[in-house]
Structure formats: structure tokens, C-alpha cells
Design a protein around this motif. Structure first.
Motif, PDB file in Angstrom:
ATOM      1  N   ASP A  73      22.833 -10.498  16.508  1.00  0.00           N
ATOM      2  CA  ASP A  73      24.288 -10.350  16.446  1.00  0.00           C
ATOM      3  C   ASP A  73      24.587  -8.897  16.098  1.00  0.00           C
ATOM      4  O   ASP A  73      24.070  -8.373  15.098  1.00  0.00           O
ATOM      5  CB  ASP A  73      24.902 -11.257  15.370  1.00  0.00           C
ATOM      6  CG  ASP A  73      25.053 -12.696  15.821  1.00  0.00           C
ATOM      7  OD1 ASP A  73      24.726 -13.011  16.973  1.00  0.00           O
ATOM      8  OD2 ASP A  73      25.503 -13.503  14.995  1.00  0.00           O
TER       9      ASP A  73
ATOM     10  N   GLU B 193      27.702  -6.197  15.423  1.00  0.00           N
ATOM     11  CA  GLU B 193      29.125  -6.027  15.142  1.00  0.00           C
ATOM     12  C   GLU B 193      29.609  -4.733  15.783  1.00  0.00           C
ATOM     13  O   GLU B 193      28.872  -3.745  15.843  1.00  0.00           O
ATOM     14  CB  GLU B 193      29.382  -5.955  13.635  1.00  0.00           C
ATOM     15  CG  GLU B 193      29.117  -7.252  12.925  1.00  0.00           C
ATOM     16  CD  GLU B 193      29.430  -7.188  11.436  1.00  0.00           C
ATOM     17  OE1 GLU B 193      29.718  -6.098  10.904  1.00  0.00           O
ATOM     18  OE2 GLU B 193      29.388  -8.248  10.806  1.00  0.00           O
TER      19      GLU B 193
ATOM     20  N   LEU C  54      35.144  -3.956  21.029  1.00  0.00           N
ATOM     21  CA  LEU C  54      34.358  -4.849  21.866  1.00  0.00           C
ATOM     22  C   LEU C  54      34.280  -4.365  23.310  1.00  0.00           C
ATOM     23  O   LEU C  54      33.199  -4.326  23.907  1.00  0.00           O
ATOM     24  CB  LEU C  54      34.930  -6.267  21.799  1.00  0.00           C
ATOM     25  CG  LEU C  54      34.143  -7.360  22.505  1.00  0.00           C
ATOM     26  CD1 LEU C  54      32.764  -7.519  21.906  1.00  0.00           C
ATOM     27  CD2 LEU C  54      34.906  -8.675  22.445  1.00  0.00           C
TER      28      LEU C  54
ATOM     29  N   ARG D 246      32.045 -14.415  28.172  1.00  0.00           N
ATOM     30  CA  ARG D 246      33.061 -13.589  27.501  1.00  0.00           C
ATOM     31  C   ARG D 246      34.073 -14.503  26.841  1.00  0.00           C
ATOM     32  O   ARG D 246      34.600 -15.423  27.467  1.00  0.00           O
ATOM     33  CB  ARG D 246      33.733 -12.689  28.542  1.00  0.00           C
ATOM     34  CG  ARG D 246      34.770 -11.748  27.994  1.00  0.00           C
ATOM     35  CD  ARG D 246      34.106 -10.719  27.080  1.00  0.00           C
ATOM     36  NE  ARG D 246      34.980  -9.631  26.782  1.00  0.00           N
ATOM     37  CZ  ARG D 246      35.856  -9.632  25.774  1.00  0.00           C
ATOM     38  NH1 ARG D 246      35.993 -10.669  25.002  1.00  0.00           N
ATOM     39  NH2 ARG D 246      36.610  -8.578  25.554  1.00  0.00           N
TER      40      ARG D 246
ATOM     41  N   ASP E 276      37.287 -12.972  21.388  1.00  0.00           N
ATOM     42  CA  ASP E 276      36.924 -12.030  20.334  1.00  0.00           C
ATOM     43  C   ASP E 276      35.436 -11.741  20.226  1.00  0.00           C
ATOM     44  O   ASP E 276      35.002 -11.046  19.317  1.00  0.00           O
ATOM     45  CB  ASP E 276      37.452 -12.518  18.989  1.00  0.00           C
ATOM     46  CG  ASP E 276      36.899 -13.886  18.609  1.00  0.00           C
ATOM     47  OD1 ASP E 276      36.330 -14.573  19.472  1.00  0.00           O
ATOM     48  OD2 ASP E 276      37.032 -14.255  17.427  1.00  0.00           O
ATOM     49  N   TYR E 277      34.624 -12.248  21.155  1.00  0.00           N
ATOM     50  CA  TYR E 277      33.202 -11.910  21.158  1.00  0.00           C
ATOM     51  C   TYR E 277      32.623 -12.109  22.551  1.00  0.00           C
ATOM     52  O   TYR E 277      33.266 -12.688  23.432  1.00  0.00           O
ATOM     53  CB  TYR E 277      32.424 -12.719  20.114  1.00  0.00           C
ATOM     54  CG  TYR E 277      32.184 -14.179  20.446  1.00  0.00           C
ATOM     55  CD1 TYR E 277      30.980 -14.588  20.991  1.00  0.00           C
ATOM     56  CD2 TYR E 277      33.158 -15.143  20.198  1.00  0.00           C
ATOM     57  CE1 TYR E 277      30.744 -15.923  21.281  1.00  0.00           C
ATOM     58  CE2 TYR E 277      32.930 -16.482  20.482  1.00  0.00           C
ATOM     59  CZ  TYR E 277      31.714 -16.868  21.026  1.00  0.00           C
ATOM     60  OH  TYR E 277      31.486 -18.182  21.311  1.00  0.00           O
TER      61      TYR E 277
ATOM     62  N   CYS F  74      24.640 -11.281  20.815  1.00  0.00           N
ATOM     63  CA  CYS F  74      26.087 -11.442  20.726  1.00  0.00           C
ATOM     64  C   CYS F  74      26.726 -10.169  20.202  1.00  0.00           C
ATOM     65  O   CYS F  74      26.182  -9.509  19.311  1.00  0.00           O
ATOM     66  CB  CYS F  74      26.447 -12.600  19.792  1.00  0.00           C
ATOM     67  SG  CYS F  74      25.902 -14.209  20.389  1.00  0.00           S
ATOM     68  N   LEU F  75      27.887  -9.832  20.738  1.00  0.00           N
ATOM     69  CA  LEU F  75      28.738  -8.763  20.216  1.00  0.00           C
ATOM     70  C   LEU F  75      29.905  -9.425  19.524  1.00  0.00           C
ATOM     71  O   LEU F  75      30.591 -10.260  20.121  1.00  0.00           O
ATOM     72  CB  LEU F  75      29.261  -7.876  21.339  1.00  0.00           C
ATOM     73  CG  LEU F  75      28.263  -7.011  22.074  1.00  0.00           C
ATOM     74  CD1 LEU F  75      28.986  -6.203  23.152  1.00  0.00           C
ATOM     75  CD2 LEU F  75      27.550  -6.086  21.124  1.00  0.00           C
ATOM     76  N   LEU F  76      30.128  -9.041  18.275  1.00  0.00           N
ATOM     77  CA  LEU F  76      31.150  -9.668  17.440  1.00  0.00           C
ATOM     78  C   LEU F  76      31.993  -8.616  16.745  1.00  0.00           C
ATOM     79  O   LEU F  76      31.543  -7.487  16.549  1.00  0.00           O
ATOM     80  CB  LEU F  76      30.465 -10.513  16.350  1.00  0.00           C
ATOM     81  CG  LEU F  76      29.379 -11.475  16.807  1.00  0.00           C
ATOM     82  CD1 LEU F  76      28.509 -11.876  15.633  1.00  0.00           C
ATOM     83  CD2 LEU F  76      30.019 -12.679  17.435  1.00  0.00           C
ATOM     84  N   PRO F  77      33.189  -8.988  16.293  1.00  0.00           N
ATOM     85  CA  PRO F  77      33.970  -8.055  15.478  1.00  0.00           C
ATOM     86  C   PRO F  77      33.316  -7.899  14.106  1.00  0.00           C
ATOM     87  O   PRO F  77      32.542  -8.764  13.681  1.00  0.00           O
ATOM     88  CB  PRO F  77      35.338  -8.733  15.365  1.00  0.00           C
ATOM     89  CG  PRO F  77      35.070 -10.173  15.596  1.00  0.00           C
ATOM     90  CD  PRO F  77      33.883 -10.249  16.511  1.00  0.00           C
TER      91      PRO F  77
END
Length: 124
Positions: A69, A71, A75, A92, A95-96, A108-111
């Protein structure tokens, strides 16, 4: 320019094995398992590690694996940057994003949600 930080290593295991995997990795990393209510994740708190570590129940999927993961505070910019490096968006969400690297390994790309983001994130 935006910031990024590797937050967590997730150990993905089929539903039939997730309890054993959680027990193993909790012991291996001297951690305390904390299930996240309403989520398929169990945080391994106070693990002997630099990033956070968790396990995830991946249901009927028979393929155990690890995923990362990351952050980011932008994004869209990070998706574009990683696509330029050879990654592909798998799914997609608002928010991630779930992506795969050039050989198909998921991440995963997350805030930003971790307290460490402000002090440990790098500008890219």
C-alpha cells in the motif's frame, strides 16, 4: 510535484488460510493481531518492521501473495507517474486505485492516512 510513502505490506491469503497466516506472521514479527471491523484486514500492531503490516482475507481466490500500500497526496499524478514506469491500473475507485507492476504484482495507491506521512513522505 506530489508526495508518496510506502505505508504497508499486506499478506493476502485465501479465507481458508488467513487465520493460520495471521497467527504465523503475528508470531514471526512479534506483533499483536487486531482485526479491522467490517474489513477483510487484520492489522499486525507493533510488528518488528519499518512499514505497517497486515493480513487480508482474499476469499475464494486461491493465490496467496503480498501486496504493498502506497500513500500519495495526489492520486491522479501518482497513477500517471507509475504508468510511465510500466504499471497498469487494474481497478480504479473514487479515492484509491489497485495497480499492478510490470510483472503483474498488485499494489494499492491510497490517500494519506498514517501519522508518518507528514514526516516520511518523499516528493516526486
Amino acid at each position: 510535484m506530489h508526495r508518496i510513502m510506502l505505508r504497508e505490506v499486506i499478506i493476502d491469503a485465501p479465507a481458508t488460510d488467513v487465520e493460520a497466516v495471521t497467527r504465523f506472521w503475528s508470531g514471526a514479527l512479534a506483533a499483536t493481531p487486531h482485526p479491522i471491523p467490517g474489513e477483510p484486514f487484520t492489522a499486525l500492531r507493533d510488528a518488528a518492521s519499518l512499514p505497517h503490516v497486515a493480513t487480508q482475507d482474499i476469499g475464494d481466490d486461491p493465490t496467496p501473495r503480498y501486496h504493498l500500500d502506497i500513500e500519495t497526496d495526489d492520486l491522479e499524478a501518482e497513477i500517471a507517474r507509475l504508468e510511465g514506469l510500466g504499471a497498469t491500473v487494474r481497478t480504479r475507485h473514487a479515492d484509491y486505485a489497485v495497480m499492478v507492476d510490470p510483472v503483474g504484482l498488485p499494489f494499492c495507491l491510497l490517500p494519506p492516512v498514517s501519522a508518518e506521512f507528514e514526516t516520511r513522505a518523499k516528493t516526486v
